[in-house]
Write a protein that holds these residues in place. Sequence first.
Motif, PDB file in Angstrom:
ATOM      1  N   ASN A 526       0.786  -0.710  -0.319  1.00  0.00           N
ATOM      2  CA  ASN A 526       0.447   0.218   0.244  1.00  0.00           C
ATOM      3  C   ASN A 526       1.319   1.272  -0.067  1.00  0.00           C
ATOM      4  O   ASN A 526       1.283   1.798   1.146  1.00  0.00           O
ATOM      5  CB  ASN A 526      -0.383  -0.415   0.900  1.00  0.00           C
ATOM      6  N   GLU A 527       1.246   1.357  -1.220  1.00  0.00           N
ATOM      7  CA  GLU A 527       1.789   2.746  -1.188  1.00  0.00           C
ATOM      8  C   GLU A 527       1.414   3.878  -0.336  1.00  0.00           C
ATOM      9  O   GLU A 527       2.509   5.393  -0.110  1.00  0.00           O
ATOM     10  CB  GLU A 527       2.381   3.253  -2.790  1.00  0.00           C
ATOM     11  N   ALA A 528       0.704   4.631  -0.626  1.00  0.00           N
ATOM     12  CA  ALA A 528      -0.791   5.597  -0.104  1.00  0.00           C
ATOM     13  C   ALA A 528      -0.368   5.336   1.755  1.00  0.00           C
ATOM     14  O   ALA A 528      -0.117   6.402   1.701  1.00  0.00           O
ATOM     15  CB  ALA A 528      -2.024   5.635  -0.088  1.00  0.00           C
ATOM     16  N   TYR A 529      -0.222   4.428   2.224  1.00  0.00           N
ATOM     17  CA  TYR A 529      -0.079   4.223   3.245  1.00  0.00           C
ATOM     18  C   TYR A 529       1.146   5.146   3.964  1.00  0.00           C
ATOM     19  O   TYR A 529       1.090   5.613   4.642  1.00  0.00           O
ATOM     20  CB  TYR A 529      -0.131   2.982   3.804  1.00  0.00           C
ATOM     21  N   ALA A 530       2.087   4.381   3.042  1.00  0.00           N
ATOM     22  CA  ALA A 530       3.430   4.839   3.065  1.00  0.00           C
ATOM     23  C   ALA A 530       3.197   6.450   2.685  1.00  0.00           C
ATOM     24  O   ALA A 530       4.457   6.981   3.536  1.00  0.00           O
ATOM     25  CB  ALA A 530       4.635   3.956   2.099  1.00  0.00           C
TER      26      ALA A 530
END
Length: 647
Positions: A526-530
């Motif tokens: 989940n790139e959005a989380y990072a």
Amino acid sequence: MARINWMIQENHYHPKPVDDSLSVYVFKTFLSQLDEENRLFTAPEIDQLKKYEYTIDDYINSGNCDFLHDFYVAYTKTVSRYVSIVNTIEKEPFAFTSPEKVVFSKKAFPYAKDEAEIKHLYKKRILFNILRDVAELSTNKDSLTANFDLLAETSKAKTFEKSKCKIESYQHTEAEFQSIFINVFCSYFDPHTEYFSQNEKSSFFSSVSSDNMTFGLYVSMTEKDEMTVDDIIPGSSAYFTEKIDKGDQLMKIKYRNDEYEIACASMKKISEIISSSDYKTADFTFRKKSGEIYSVQLVKKVMKDYQNNVFSFKIKKGEATFGYIRIPSFYSTFENGKSNVSNDLTKEVYKLQKDYVDGIIIDLENNGGGSMEEAVRASGLFIEEGPLAVMNDNHNRKEILKDVNRGTIYNGPMVILINGFSASASEFFTNVMQDYNRAIVIGNKSLGKATMQRVFPVDDNNDEFLKLTLEKFYRITGKSNQYIGITPDVEIPLLFDKQMPREDSQETALKNDEIQVAVKYNRIPNEAYAQAISLSKKRVQTSKEANDIIALNNKINPIYDNDLPPIALNFDAVYNDVSKINTLWKEIESATEKEYPMVLEQNSIDSENQKFDDYLKSCNTERSKDIKRNYHIVEAVNILNDIKQLK
């Protein structure tokens, strides 16, 4: 005692030998619990008891605890002396100033050398309490000084009354005395292994149940150490008296032939009567704000505990709507319970999804845990399938706990809130969400309890119980949060965070370790989380609100971390100290009551179902205030909004 020792040695996760190390710990800790400030016993009396310091283990191993009677006789003698000395001081001429100073220390003081020194120390503390009581009457120092003699006499009477009240908390039957000793013995093995009476077991289970035997009252202590009514549950015995109102002061409780004055009785006993299902009928005496004193008889019945129930709200930010779910504990159908947290959590998620929320916040702050089975079920609601954790017992047998139900009830973005009181089942759930990258975890380091307990009867009579630590749980990575807690993805300042009593502050806490495990699980990319975590860290670092909390903690921490300077025993010095502390507390009060701009709404289903329920409306008003006062929730909304924008 022999039976309890056998149960621990056979079943505890990490049993220890009953030897001199145990003896020294129990001797020191038992005396500390009996005489916390070292102001009851004298040094010669402690020297007399020291013959047991290295022999308690021998008595326990031989199944002979007769030595406890010697302790009890010595202790009751000190309590009688306390009563005699306080009465003597009260009758003697009393000066309201002294050239001496009162000294405070984080560590226990040395024991007094004799009775004369004890009397001198009591007199100093009583004088300080009188001066402090006068100083707290007003912020107008000139007025207090002008009327000091009259005010001091009134405060003197009140202070001696409180000193005599304290006697009740010191007095124990020999059976109660033995219970304290057994609990100290159990705590040597770890802080969560405990001995329970029937009442104590009932009180423990009521804290992890959403339905309880209740008189129908919620009470709390005020700043003046008065117990007042916060709320009354509709349909309860208290409700049907049509007499009790919010704000009424609880004066005393009578159970059978025993009366307990709230000002004098131990809070443990009062809490036991209110929360244990064994106390089914009692007489309560209240005082209204008008001064009217009245008594009512209340009878317990099983009712839903709304203060220990999952609930949800919607939070609006711009065009987005986010869900907020509060889980106060991982309750289950213990004793009187009729519902469990996993089912209630499912219902709240369903309600929020009906309102098309863009993300969900799950608040586990101050959630001390509860049912591990419920933590397993709740974790499985948010992952597709796979292992959740590894349980390890005292024979090093490992069991992989799995999500047995395929599928999830919600796949959207999630933020979890934790703090230093988030423990056990809360940490289990958070571990799973963090390991699977299912949610962003924010707040403060958790308590650090990764052990599982179970309550067993000690014998067939079912009047004694042992809460015993059986297993330790590990993350699916092989790591554990035991002792060290969970580190959130985004740390956010919190008032008094450093003062929270985490697991690593407990002398006998099990230490952290790792195990080798070979389990397969699919960590969700989940790139959005990072990116959201990175944005949040930058935002918190520059946030005025966060920096204000840090600045206030920098004022609070020295008061708890360091010994306070000695205070001269005269009104001027005590007033200045009280004024300084009160100024800080006003600043703290202002910070804790600050409401952040936030648009809150009930979910559509609750809004419709509860619109004619005045009690739940009142509950929701208080819940709304708590949400708006929590800066962590403000940042959780910001994070979910970032994720929405990034997507």
